[in-house]
Design a protein around this motif. Structure first.
Motif, PDB file in Angstrom:
ATOM      1  N   GLN A 453     -29.657  -7.358  34.771  1.00 31.88           N
ATOM      2  CA  GLN A 453     -29.602  -7.880  33.437  1.00 31.88           C
ATOM      3  C   GLN A 453     -31.032  -8.141  32.781  1.00 31.88           C
ATOM      4  N   SER A 454     -31.189  -7.705  31.589  1.00 31.30           N
ATOM      5  CA  SER A 454     -32.334  -7.957  30.840  1.00 31.30           C
ATOM      6  C   SER A 454     -33.712  -7.795  31.522  1.00 31.30           C
ATOM      7  N   PRO A 455     -33.851  -6.627  31.873  1.00 32.31           N
ATOM      8  CA  PRO A 455     -35.161  -6.132  32.566  1.00 32.31           C
ATOM      9  C   PRO A 455     -36.317  -6.299  31.592  1.00 32.31           C
ATOM     10  N   LYS A 456     -37.379  -6.822  32.127  1.00 33.35           N
ATOM     11  CA  LYS A 456     -38.815  -6.737  31.171  1.00 33.35           C
ATOM     12  C   LYS A 456     -39.729  -6.179  32.220  1.00 33.35           C
ATOM     13  N   MET A 457     -40.482  -5.148  31.816  1.00 29.96           N
ATOM     14  CA  MET A 457     -41.723  -4.403  32.580  1.00 29.96           C
ATOM     15  C   MET A 457     -43.102  -4.846  32.019  1.00 29.96           C
ATOM     16  N   THR A 458     -43.958  -5.277  32.827  1.00 27.57           N
ATOM     17  CA  THR A 458     -45.083  -5.794  32.311  1.00 27.57           C
ATOM     18  C   THR A 458     -46.306  -4.988  33.226  1.00 27.57           C
ATOM     19  N   VAL A 459     -47.355  -4.340  32.460  1.00 25.83           N
ATOM     20  CA  VAL A 459     -48.525  -3.595  32.976  1.00 25.83           C
ATOM     21  C   VAL A 459     -49.534  -4.521  32.838  1.00 25.83           C
ATOM     22  N   CYS A 460     -50.433  -4.324  33.936  1.00 27.51           N
ATOM     23  CA  CYS A 460     -51.672  -5.220  33.898  1.00 27.51           C
ATOM     24  C   CYS A 460     -52.698  -4.265  34.660  1.00 27.51           C
ATOM     25  N   VAL A 461     -53.892  -3.954  34.004  1.00 28.88           N
ATOM     26  CA  VAL A 461     -54.973  -3.125  34.609  1.00 28.88           C
ATOM     27  C   VAL A 461     -56.133  -4.118  34.177  1.00 28.88           C
ATOM     28  N   GLN A 462     -57.376  -3.707  35.000  1.00 33.84           N
ATOM     29  CA  GLN A 462     -58.423  -4.505  34.827  1.00 33.84           C
ATOM     30  C   GLN A 462     -59.329  -4.086  33.709  1.00 33.84           C
ATOM     31  N   PHE A 490     -56.430   4.105  29.911  1.00 31.45           N
ATOM     32  CA  PHE A 490     -57.799   4.720  29.193  1.00 31.45           C
ATOM     33  C   PHE A 490     -58.916   3.764  29.305  1.00 31.45           C
ATOM     34  N   LEU A 491     -60.088   3.880  29.082  1.00 37.91           N
ATOM     35  CA  LEU A 491     -61.246   3.151  29.156  1.00 37.91           C
ATOM     36  C   LEU A 491     -61.323   2.707  27.715  1.00 37.91           C
ATOM     37  N   ASN A 492     -61.519   1.467  27.686  1.00 37.96           N
ATOM     38  CA  ASN A 492     -61.670   0.590  26.425  1.00 37.96           C
ATOM     39  C   ASN A 492     -62.862  -0.427  26.227  1.00 37.96           C
ATOM     40  N   GLY A 493     -63.824  -0.203  26.934  1.00 41.77           N
ATOM     41  CA  GLY A 493     -65.103  -1.007  26.769  1.00 41.77           C
ATOM     42  C   GLY A 493     -66.265  -0.239  27.235  1.00 41.77           C
ATOM     43  N   HIS A 494     -67.450  -0.648  26.866  1.00 41.42           N
ATOM     44  CA  HIS A 494     -68.763   0.113  27.194  1.00 41.42           C
ATOM     45  C   HIS A 494     -69.239  -0.408  28.324  1.00 41.42           C
ATOM     46  N   TYR A 495     -68.601  -0.502  29.279  1.00 46.76           N
ATOM     47  CA  TYR A 495     -69.071  -0.807  30.908  1.00 46.76           C
ATOM     48  C   TYR A 495     -68.078  -0.395  31.714  1.00 46.76           C
ATOM     49  N   PRO A 496     -68.751   0.033  32.879  1.00 54.42           N
ATOM     50  CA  PRO A 496     -67.629   0.549  33.987  1.00 54.42           C
ATOM     51  C   PRO A 496     -66.614  -0.470  34.485  1.00 54.42           C
ATOM     52  N   PRO A 497     -65.268  -0.025  34.818  1.00 56.59           N
ATOM     53  CA  PRO A 497     -64.679  -1.200  35.395  1.00 56.59           C
ATOM     54  C   PRO A 497     -64.929  -1.390  37.029  1.00 56.59           C
ATOM     55  N   ALA A 498     -64.314  -2.652  37.521  1.00 62.68           N
ATOM     56  CA  ALA A 498     -64.603  -2.952  38.893  1.00 62.68           C
ATOM     57  C   ALA A 498     -63.609  -2.508  39.758  1.00 62.68           C
ATOM     58  N   ASP A 499     -62.523  -1.933  39.150  1.00 63.54           N
ATOM     59  CA  ASP A 499     -61.356  -1.646  40.048  1.00 63.54           C
ATOM     60  C   ASP A 499     -60.393  -0.504  39.209  1.00 63.54           C
ATOM     61  N   LEU A 500     -60.030   0.270  39.784  1.00 65.72           N
ATOM     62  CA  LEU A 500     -59.074   1.642  39.034  1.00 65.72           C
ATOM     63  C   LEU A 500     -57.757   1.294  39.599  1.00 65.72           C
ATOM     64  N   CYS A 501     -57.299   0.115  40.008  1.00 61.50           N
ATOM     65  CA  CYS A 501     -56.019  -0.319  40.321  1.00 61.50           C
ATOM     66  C   CYS A 501     -55.176  -0.816  39.269  1.00 61.50           C
ATOM     67  N   GLY A 502     -54.116  -0.723  39.287  1.00 65.68           N
ATOM     68  CA  GLY A 502     -53.133  -1.523  38.227  1.00 65.68           C
ATOM     69  C   GLY A 502     -51.789  -1.989  39.080  1.00 65.68           C
ATOM     70  N   ASP A 503     -51.169  -2.941  38.064  1.00 60.91           N
ATOM     71  CA  ASP A 503     -50.234  -3.479  38.793  1.00 60.91           C
ATOM     72  C   ASP A 503     -48.938  -3.506  37.681  1.00 60.91           C
ATOM     73  N   ILE A 504     -47.725  -3.124  38.237  1.00 60.79           N
ATOM     74  CA  ILE A 504     -46.454  -3.080  37.529  1.00 60.79           C
ATOM     75  C   ILE A 504     -45.439  -4.055  38.001  1.00 60.79           C
ATOM     76  N   ALA A 505     -45.150  -5.111  36.860  1.00 59.67           N
ATOM     77  CA  ALA A 505     -44.126  -6.116  37.435  1.00 59.67           C
ATOM     78  C   ALA A 505     -42.620  -6.014  36.341  1.00 59.67           C
ATOM     79  N   VAL A 506     -41.507  -6.110  37.156  1.00 60.67           N
ATOM     80  CA  VAL A 506     -40.446  -6.085  36.268  1.00 60.67           C
ATOM     81  C   VAL A 506     -39.611  -7.166  36.666  1.00 60.67           C
ATOM     82  N   SER A 507     -39.231  -7.944  35.674  1.00 58.02           N
ATOM     83  CA  SER A 507     -38.575  -9.349  35.947  1.00 58.02           C
ATOM     84  C   SER A 507     -37.200  -9.128  35.203  1.00 58.02           C
ATOM     85  N   TYR A 508     -36.156  -9.393  36.184  1.00 61.33           N
ATOM     86  CA  TYR A 508     -34.800  -9.246  35.711  1.00 61.33           C
ATOM     87  C   TYR A 508     -33.908 -10.430  36.250  1.00 61.33           C
TER      88      TYR A 508
END
Length: 887
Positions: A453-462, A490-508
């Motif tokens: 019931q009521s799943p919600k997905m959140t995406v987080c990148v560095q 995508f890249l959204n800043g004028h400096y390189p990122p420290a990590d190319l990993c991302g996290d996905i969490a689904v709460s339900y």
């Protein structure tokens, strides 16, 4: 919890979605019927005015509708309602209704009905006052000793007391030192007004003092006139409470003495009319409202008090006499007389539950029914016992005492990153440094094993990475359903990122038999973005400022085979060199040796090497694993590039220090700016004009300095965010080199990452330098101590503050690397860690530790030296590092 509950006599629910407060309830004979019975008047913040005449219904009947006499909708919210003799030509009771910008006085009249529909009631406007200031609350009484009439005093939100002598506005006075409005009440015996200011003290102002004080239209006029001419408004007496006051009430119980009751957040105060404390009661709960009223005992007062635990308490002075349970949390309480019953308690909650109740002595608790006595059949009991034992044995064979965790999650997440970049980029910034900014699509498959019931997905990148959408609200899923969600990164800043990993969490929520509403659960997964998202193929150059060499135990491979996505578009087709041009950074070159098994990574920026070095090590592992090689190993022969790493640390620390400097400068300039403003206002208000003495020029210059400092502080904040990301990249690179240098396992590498990267971002309260220094100090005193005797028995846990400089941190990082180079083992257990002898790689030397080691030794060893016998000859022992200890 009380044994007894307040017995309901009459109750009603007022509207839906309406809000009420302590001033929205009053009781009295508002229609002047002369019967001696009260009516209930209720006003709401939605502008609805209702008048009730409660009477109990028969048990077999529902509440009769004729209990409500009148209901009127006003266009403005109703802040407070009061009954009094507010009309000059009449001594009848009238109803005063306070709106934010209006005070209206109404006459309520009833007409006897000739049919069975009952009586008719009307609300007639007698007069009204339009207020120039927003009202907060009001009080009334015979101000100045007038008889037969009541005057009204309204307190505005900016601290002005406005006095109305019925149809006429009398005068207005500003309270001195006002900040926020508080409760207001009138004391008849002393003809004074009682309020509680924002300084948490009770203040008393006499009506005579308020009347003769200098009049003013604004607060500035009041302050200026009090300094120049006229009588200055001062309080008759004050008393410090030390807490916020919820309400003030002055019951008129005796003409010889009056008591002032103040309800605080944690205490109940009873004061004499001269400001002295009669008594104080410390409360063990959070009160919501109270009502003092006359007691049958001479010299005492009864107090009705409600709290947020749905309790109604009756005090006689400080003695608790009765406690009853209510059905809601009241915000207002009154005592009223109705037909058939007098002294009923009327309560009103914030959501409109109006209740008339009395405190009876009939307890309402569950009584267990009497069990029928019967003879025990032992044969049936024995048969039932054997059956239950069989069920228990069968259950213990299939499961443990505690239920095991489900091996398969109810919701399965699978993130698939597209192998190709998007044809049309979704980046917010389309171009950086002359290069287009690409984006890549990530597809998330969500599969449910059971109904959720009521799943919600959140995406987080560095940062500075970003996604097109980071929050998804999904529909409920049944068993076996599958859902696909897509987004682009995508890249959204004028400096390189420290990590190319991302996290996905689904709460339900997952429903069970015991909890149909659902138990909250979370499913997670990770995804890795391609290196192609932040860099482009480039031509290779031979020279660079920073260089790192990675060794392998296998013959050199063709770099084009390891990086096929970069070799296709590369301008240089050589297999021994490959260039990576970061979109927001420098160029990184990978060179493969033709004669040895070494690979060099070089760049003009130290921290930019991290992403390419990580990708190189991972792709080497994947390449040789695909060839079936099981003994492949990467290594690093040193030396560890600590000087280059410390440059990044110093740059980050310098920006943190600048943050505090800019705050101090902004505070100084703001104080100067306010001082100049006060001087200018004084000059402008002076009746005799005089020269400004260049104060306007000084204020303009100060304003420009404030704006410039604010811009500089904001620019420094942006640079600090970039510096922290670069510091993360450099720290990741240092951890990678240390793990390759000493062959650290996954557990030891995880401890090293938690030590050197304890924070995801800097905060003003806690920064990277002090956090890392405390973590490294803990390791040096425990698992990385030189011997079991040197381990600290107790570790200090003082507050972490920003250090004066980075010298101590650098020494600790250097010592950490040296201990790891000598064979130290990272562990979270308290076991002694004795370094083992290892072969140091070529070019690596042991780092001497003469000063830091003495600082790190616990005081316990220093104190134990005092107990060594003096007759024992001193010995000179030479340690491995060349440091001599003479006990």
């Amino acid at each position: 919890m009380s044994l007894f509950k307040a017995r309901d006599w009459w109750a009603s629910v007022l509207g839906e979605g309406e809000e009420f407060d302590q001033g929205c309830l009053c009781v009295g004979d508002v229609d002047n019927s002369g019967s001696g019975y009260d009516k209930i008047v209720v006003g709401s913040f939605m502008g609805m005015l209702r008048i009730f005449s409660p009477h109990p219904a028969k048990p077999e009947e529902q509440m009769e509708a004729d209990a409500q006499l009148l209901e009127v909708q006003f266009p403005d919210p109703i802040i407070q309602v009061e009954m009094g003799k507010f009309v000059s030509c009449s001594e009848l009771l009238h109803l005063a209704v306070l709106h934010p910008r209006k005070l209206s006085v109404y006459a309520v009249s009833g007409t006897a009905g000739n049919v069975e529909h009952g009586d008719q009631y009307q609300l007639r406007l007698v007069y009204e006052h339009n207020l120039q200031r927003t009202a907060c609350n009001m009080t009334y009484g015979p101000f100045g000793g007038v008889t037969g009439h009541h005057f009204i005093c309204i307190q505005s939100m900016d601290g002005m007391l406005m006095f109305f002598e019925q149809e006429t506005y009398a005068f207005g006075r500003f309270l001195p030192g006002f900040l926020l409005p508080g409760p207001l009440s009138y004391c008849i015996r002393t003809d004074s007004f009682i309020t509680v200011s924002s300084t948490r003290q009770v203040e008393c102002y006499r009506y005579e003092t308020l009347a003769v004080a200098t009049d003013a239209d604004t607060r500035q006029d009041s302050d200026q006139q009090s300094k120049s001419s006229g009588k200055r408004l001062t309080a008759d007496w004050t008393l410090v409470l030390g807490e916020e006051a919820l309400d003030v009430c002055v019951p008129h119980t005796s003409s010889a003495m009056s008591s002032i009751f103040v309800l605080g957040e944690r205490n109940l105060f009873c004061l004499k009319d001269n400001g002295q404390i009669r008594f104080m009661k410390k409360l063990e709960f959070n009160p919501s409202c109270f009502l003092p009223y006359g007691s049958v005992s001479e010299g005492s007062t009864n107090i009705l008090m409600c709290n947020h635990n749905n309790m109604l308490l009756v005090y006689q002075d400080v003695t608790l006499k009765w406690v009853a349970q209510l059905s809601c949390v009241p915000v207002a309480v009154r005592v009223a007389n109705f037909p058939e019953l007098k002294g009923l308690v009327v309560t009103l909650s914030s959501d409109g539950h109006l209740q008339c109740s009395y405190m009876g002595t009939d307890p309402s608790f569950f009584t267990a029914p009497k069990v029928d006595a019967r003879e025990v059949n032992y044969d049936e009991v024995d048969t039932e016992m054997k059956m239950l034992q069989k069920v228990i044995r069968g259950a213990t064979k299939t499961q443990d005492i505690l239920p095991r965790a489900e091996t398969e999650e109810e919701l399965t997440l699978t993130a698939i990153v597209s192998s190709n970049l998007d044809e049309v980029s979704c980046a917010v910034i389309p171009e950086m440094n002359g290069m287009p900014v690409p984006s890549v699509t990530v597809k998330v498959k969500i599969k449910s094993r059971s109904a959720v019931q009521s799943p919600k997905m959140t995406v987080c990148v560095q940062p500075p990475l970003a996604v097109t959408q980071d929050q998804f609200v999904l529909d409920s899923m049944g068993s076996g359903c599958e859902l696909v969600v897509r987004f682009s990164a995508f890249l959204n800043g004028h400096y390189p990122p420290a990590d190319l990993c991302g996290d996905i969490a689904v709460s339900y929520s997952s429903a069970t038999e015991l909890n149909p509403a659902g138990i909250p659960r979370v499913s997670q997964c990770k995804f890795n973005l391609p290196l192609r998202l932040v860099c482009y193929p480039s031509s290779a150059i031979k020279n660079a400022k920073y260089k790192i060499t990675v060794d392998t135990n296998k013959p050199p491979v063709n770099l084009n085979e390891v990086f096929p996505d970069f070799s296709e578009k590369s301008e240089n087709n050589e297999s021994s060199a490959l260039g990576f041009q970061l979109i927001t950074g420098s160029k990184v070159i990978v060179l493969a040796s033709k004669t040895s098994q070494r690979y060099r990574i070089q760049s003009e920026s130290f921290e930019d090497i991290w992403l390419v070095a990580k990708e190189l090590v991972q792709r080497f592992d994947q390449h040789f694993a695909s060839l079936g090689v099981k003994d492949f190993r990467n290594s690093f022969t040193g030396p560890i590039p600590l000087p280059e790493y410390f440059e990044t640390v110093d740059h980050h620390f310098e920006l943190r220090v600048n943050v505090q400097k800019y705050q101090d400068l902004l505070s100084e300039r703001a104080v100067q700016f306010r001082a100049i403003q006060r001087r200018l206002l004084t000059r402008f208000k002076d009746k005799t004009p005089g020269p400004l003495q260049n104060l306007d020029t000084l204020m303009e210059g100060t304003y420009r300095q404030v704006i410039a400092l604010a811009d500089a502080a904001e620019d420094n904040r942006e640079r600090l965010i970039q510096a922290f990301t670069r510091l993360q990249s450099a720290t990741h690179l240092l951890i990678l080199l240390l793990s390759l240098w000493q062959g650290l396992g996954s557990e030891q590498t995880a401890i090293l990452e938690a030590t050197l990267l304890p924070l995801l971002q800097d905060t003003p309260q806690l920064g990277w330098e002090e956090s890392v220094d405390a973590a490294i100090s803990h390791l040096l005193k425990t698992c990385l101590s030189r011997s079991p005797k040197d381990q600290a028995i107790s570790l200090s846990t003082g507050p972490l503050t920003i250090p004066k400089d980075t010298s101590r941190l650098k020494k600790h990082i250097t010592l950490l690397c040296d201990r790891l180079g000598k064979g130290g083992r990272l562990s979270l257990t308290s076991e002694a860690n004795v370094p083992t002898t290892v072969m140091m790689p070529a070019g690596c030397e042991s780092i001497p530790e003469p000063i830091v080691e003495q600082e790190e030794e616990p005081r316990l060893q220093q104190d134990s030296a005092k107990y060594i016998k003096k007759k024992q000859p001193s010995k000179r022992i030479k340690s491995k590092s060349g440091l001599q200890h003479i006990p």
